[in-house]
Design an enzyme around this catalytic site. Structure first.
Site, mmCIF file in Angstrom:
data_model
loop_
_atom_site.group_PDB
_atom_site.id
_atom_site.type_symbol
_atom_site.label_atom_id
_atom_site.label_comp_id
_atom_site.label_asym_id
_atom_site.label_seq_id
_atom_site.Cartn_x
_atom_site.Cartn_y
_atom_site.Cartn_z
ATOM 1 N N GLY A 1 0.831 -1.191 0.000
ATOM 2 C CA GLY A 1 0.000 0.000 0.000
ATOM 3 C C GLY A 1 0.865 1.238 0.000
ATOM 4 O O GLY A 1 2.002 1.214 0.469
ATOM 5 N N HIS B 1 -3.055 -0.059 8.861
ATOM 6 C CA HIS B 1 -1.744 0.591 8.776
ATOM 7 C C HIS B 1 -1.806 1.819 7.877
ATOM 8 O O HIS B 1 -1.306 2.894 8.237
ATOM 9 C CB HIS B 1 -0.704 -0.391 8.234
ATOM 10 C CG HIS B 1 0.657 0.197 8.083
ATOM 11 N ND1 HIS B 1 1.573 0.226 9.119
ATOM 12 C CD2 HIS B 1 1.269 0.817 7.035
ATOM 13 C CE1 HIS B 1 2.677 0.812 8.707
ATOM 14 N NE2 HIS B 1 2.522 1.189 7.442
ATOM 15 N N GLU B 2 -2.435 1.681 6.717
ATOM 16 C CA GLU B 2 -2.494 2.815 5.783
ATOM 17 C C GLU B 2 -3.368 3.940 6.341
ATOM 18 O O GLU B 2 -3.064 5.122 6.166
ATOM 19 C CB GLU B 2 -3.013 2.348 4.421
ATOM 20 C CG GLU B 2 -2.245 1.181 3.812
ATOM 21 C CD GLU B 2 -0.752 1.439 3.689
ATOM 22 O OE1 GLU B 2 -0.343 2.616 3.590
ATOM 23 O OE2 GLU B 2 0.017 0.463 3.699
#
Length: 576
Positions: A299, A325-326
């Protein structure tokens, strides 16, 4: 409040930010001499054959930079980061004049200077020096075709195999090959863009708002200041679907139904949890763009439009939490950013902290510790391949003495401190014990059958397979029986499981499943999955090495150029 002024409450004076003086050795620009107030891009995309010449593929148009001079003594030149692949054909300067609402833009001279293998300096000369605090506008006409920042994909490199695709990748220092800029994370600014595309194509960008202007033009605005590396563009055969009040998925038509089903509702849950922990989500919307299979990363946290690998479309939401996480980058990285790339660990370190906090609330401490343990196993594999003394295997890439935790920051190798993951023992120990059973010379079938793995989530299965891989090669016949016992693993469509099963198959030379490794490498090009499998093939039997060379020969045209170079070094290293 100016640096050094007393606080409103009468407290101590605010200390100057380190970032206000931080040196960025990766930038050739004089970014301290000007404030960049706004950038506007007006570009036309053409899909033609690769290479130079009339009709070749490229982006062409103008970049307009609104600037304010910060030099007390004034400035005679603007230096921007650029790249040899980016051809500037004209430069003009517009300066504020009393009584004139829109002063004319006057042509000015410009030249380039060598800088590094990843860029050059573009120098724009001012006929008369600009004075301190003066506002000015620089207009640059340019074209970019083949280069490291703008990635052109042939139809066969996409999921639909119908139309070409182009996307930009700015992190870390590649957007200077997309548009002339202050290519340093220390500088943030707002931007807008007008993008013209051929018939049947859609453009998307990392912007707060967008609108379609006519059949072939798209207008974008980013209302929050961001660094250059987060400006991102993608053009292809794209459609979208709403998956929440603030979120949407974009993909090629052949992937959009799977994307909508997999991510409907979950993004909003992640966003809401992040807001409770870290404050308001300031970016307005959060869209996911599922990239073509050749996209080499898991990502890229481009604000408002995260680029992600289609490997996250597992069909059962088992990898949806990767998006945490992103999303965490919305606060750590995109909102608060490292001042230069030597401190990139700040971006990723605090993002991992945020990810673990969100994951703990949603899935519990045990699952979060399990996930961290699988990450530790990946780090161990990486260091085993690259070597613990590799200069990149430390937090701060550029060594600077005098910090209390100098060894942790600056010394390569395995971290001297590891967090306590014992809260995850309830999930890790059953996986470890089961792996031990499968490593025995004589399989205890009754004990194996007593362990039900159907309730296990992805990272518990991953942890189990990592332990199997560590114990490999297993006694003869055990891997074949393992695959037959757990078809949900050996025949999984989940990319994390396919990676581990492929590594186990190769480490044990289980040749009847080599076709699964080949199929996985033909269907995706993510660097995280591709490189370990090539390492495993080249470290395996002669049959495995032949498989590596044949697979690479047949898939190289589908891969990102960086991944091609990395695989080339694995399959046929220099000097071999």
């Amino acid at each position: 409040m100016a640096s050094g002024e007393p606080s409103p409450g009468g407290g101590a004076a605010r200390r100057p930010l380190h970032s206000a003086q931080a040196v960025d050795v990766a930038s050739a620009s004089n970014f301290r001499a000007f404030e960049l107030l706004h950038l506007h891009l007006d570009l036309r995309a053409e899909f033609g054959p690769p290479g130079p010449g009339v009709g070749s593929r490229g982006l062409s148009g103008t970049a307009v930079l609104d600037l304010c001079c910060l030099e007390p003594e004034g400035a005679v030149e603007l230096r921007l980061d650029s790249h040899p692949c980016l051809e500037v054909t004209a430069a003009a300067l517009r300066r504020e004049r009393p009584g004139s609402e829109e002063p004319p833009a006057e042509p000015v001279s410009f030249y380039t200077q060598p800088f590094s293998h990843y860029g050059q300096a573009l120098c724009v000369s001012f006929p008369q020096p600009c004075s301190a605090a003066e506002r000015l506008q620089v207009l640059l006409t340019y074209r970019v075709g083949e280069g490291p920042g703008v990635c052109w994909l042939a139809p066969e490199q996409t999921a639909g195999k119908r139309k070409p695709f182009v996307y930009t990748q700015g992190q870390a220092v590649l957007n200077r090959a997309f548009f002339p800029c202050f290519d340093t994370p220390a500088v943030k600014y707002k931007y807008s863009a007008l993008i013209e595309v051929p018939d049947g194509f859609t453009a998307v960008m990392s912007a707060s708002t967008w609108e379609k202007r006519g059949p072939n033009k798209f207008f974008f605005q980013m209302c929050q200041p961001i660094p250059s590396y987060l400006i991102a563009l993608a053009i292809g055969d794209l459609v979208s679907a709403e998956v929440g009040p603030r979120s949407r998925v974009w993909a090629e038509p052949c992937l959009i139904d799977a994307a909508k089903e997999e991510y409907n509702g979950v993004i909003e849950e992640f966003l809401a949890t992040g807001e409770k922990l870290f404050g308001p989500y300031v970016w307005g919307r959060y869209d996911l763009l599922f990239m073509p299979p050749s996209f080499p990363f898991g990502g890229m946290e481009n604000p408002c439009l995260t680029f992600v690998t289609p490997c996250l479309l597992a069909g059962d939401r088992s990898l949806a939490d990767v998006i945490i996480h992103e999303i965490s980058h919305s606060w750590f990285g995109n909102l608060v950013t490292n001042a230069n790339w030597g401190e990139f660990w700040l971006n990723e370190g605090f993002t991992m902290y945020a990810q673990r906090r969100i994951s703990t609330i949603l899935f519990g401490a045990a699952y979060t510790c399990l996930e961290a343990a699988t990450g530790r196993a990946l780090l161990r594999q990486h260091m085993d391949i690259t070597g613990e003394e590799n200069p990149l295997n430390k937090l701060r890439v550029k060594i600077e003495p005098g910090f209390e935790f100098d060894r942790w920051l600056n010394t390569p190798g395995w971290p001297p401190y590891l967090p306590d993951l014992s809260p995850g023992d309830s999930l890790m120990k059953p996986a470890e014990e089961l792996a031990q059973l499968w490593a025995a010379e004589e399989l205890d079938v009754k004990a194996i059958e007593a362990v039900a793995i159907s309730p296990w989530k992805t990272y518990q299965l991953v942890y189990f397979l990592d332990k199997i891989l560590q114990k490999s090669p297993l006694p003869p016949g055990n891997v074949k029986t393992l695959g037959e016992t757990y078809p949900s693993i050996s025949n999984a469509r989940n990319a994390e499981l396919r990676l581990r099963w492929g590594q186990i198959v190769l480490k044990n030379d289980h040749q009847e499943d080599f076709w699964k490794v080949k199929e996985f490498l033909h269907n995706q090009g993510k660097q995280k999955y591709t490189l370990p499998l090539y390492h495993a093939m080249m470290g395996g039997s002669e049959v495995a090495q032949t498989l590596a060379k044949e697979t690479f020969a047949s898939t190289a045209s589908q891969l990102h150029s960086n991944v091609v170079n990395y695989v080339q070094q694995i399959v046929a290293p220099k000097g071999s």
